[in-house]
Enzyme design. Sequence first.
Site, mmCIF file in Angstrom:
data_model
loop_
_atom_site.group_PDB
_atom_site.id
_atom_site.type_symbol
_atom_site.label_atom_id
_atom_site.label_comp_id
_atom_site.label_asym_id
_atom_site.label_seq_id
_atom_site.Cartn_x
_atom_site.Cartn_y
_atom_site.Cartn_z
ATOM 1 N N ASP A 67 10.183 5.978 -1.287
ATOM 2 C CA ASP A 67 11.047 6.033 -2.471
ATOM 3 C C ASP A 67 11.265 7.455 -2.971
ATOM 4 O OD1 ASP A 67 8.404 6.312 -3.252
ATOM 5 O OD2 ASP A 67 8.321 4.412 -4.316
ATOM 6 N N ASN A 136 1.333 -2.590 -12.466
ATOM 7 C CA ASN A 136 2.076 -3.849 -12.648
ATOM 8 C C ASN A 136 2.300 -4.576 -11.325
ATOM 9 O OD1 ASN A 136 4.005 -2.319 -11.393
ATOM 10 N ND2 ASN A 136 5.498 -2.360 -13.059
ATOM 11 N N HIS A 138 3.632 -3.227 -8.572
ATOM 12 C CA HIS A 138 4.781 -2.803 -7.754
ATOM 13 C C HIS A 138 4.319 -2.145 -6.457
ATOM 14 C CE1 HIS A 138 5.190 1.387 -9.924
ATOM 15 N NE2 HIS A 138 4.470 1.519 -8.843
ATOM 16 N N GLU A 143 9.827 -3.206 -8.683
ATOM 17 C CA GLU A 143 9.205 -3.590 -9.950
ATOM 18 C C GLU A 143 9.186 -5.115 -10.090
ATOM 19 O OE1 GLU A 143 7.709 -1.341 -11.366
ATOM 20 O OE2 GLU A 143 8.898 0.371 -12.012
#
Length: 244
Positions: A67, A136, A138, A143
């Site tokens: 990313d 979280n 990810h 996400e």
Amino acid sequence: MKLYRVKDYDEMSKKAASILAAQMVADPESTLGLATGSTPVGAYRYLRKWYEEGILDFSGIKTMNLDEYRGIQRTDSQSYYYFMKENLFDHVNILAENTHIPDGEKADADEVCRGYEALVREAGGVDLQLLGIGRNGHIGFNEPADHFERECHCVDLAESTIEANKRFFEKAEDVPRQAYTMGIGTIMSAAKILLLVSGEDKAEALYETLCGAITPQVPATVLQLHPDVTVIADEAALSKFERR
Ligand code: F6R
């Protein structure tokens, strides 16, 4: 899924680097999927060291990063392009043309993402994909969402990710709000996956990843469906298992 429990960050890093090195030795023309953030820094340090000692050769290795922030210049010290040069590429004999990172300088999300997805395919896919995990859940910048996004796409970063990543910036407002990321399908198409998890702040995400129901609300849970995943987690990251 194979789970290694290690003492701490350094042990995790050394073991991860050993697995990456084994891949490079077994196939000197491997395509490695790489990650950024705090988690892989130690592993990259070992890879640099072993290169300096003449143990590793990067001349035939190709890399595909997961990313990149959207709207960031490559010269920006917070770009993942800069991170990879600083932590690995500038210190080993990898060919610049063999390293790939989504182009955060380009605003045309469709062009960047379609191009990057095609690049992964043209490379014949990723042989070994290195992953960290967000608090979280990810992976890459996939996400929590209502569905798993299959291909490379542009994503709005979750508030919790902006909060977690602001430590790298002067202030929270400086954290880019969007990123380009490999999709869940892109990640899952790697032949092998290596997930690194360190620290108590990741304990909940790791517990859900390994034991929770598979859901796009915790994207890493999809790894339960991959046939060749190795997880290296330190004691702090595994603390939730011990408590239960
Ligand atoms: C980075 C990436 C992210 C990070 C995750 C954990 O390329 O894809 O999924 O792995 O945000 O970040 P750290 O390692 O900084 O805790």
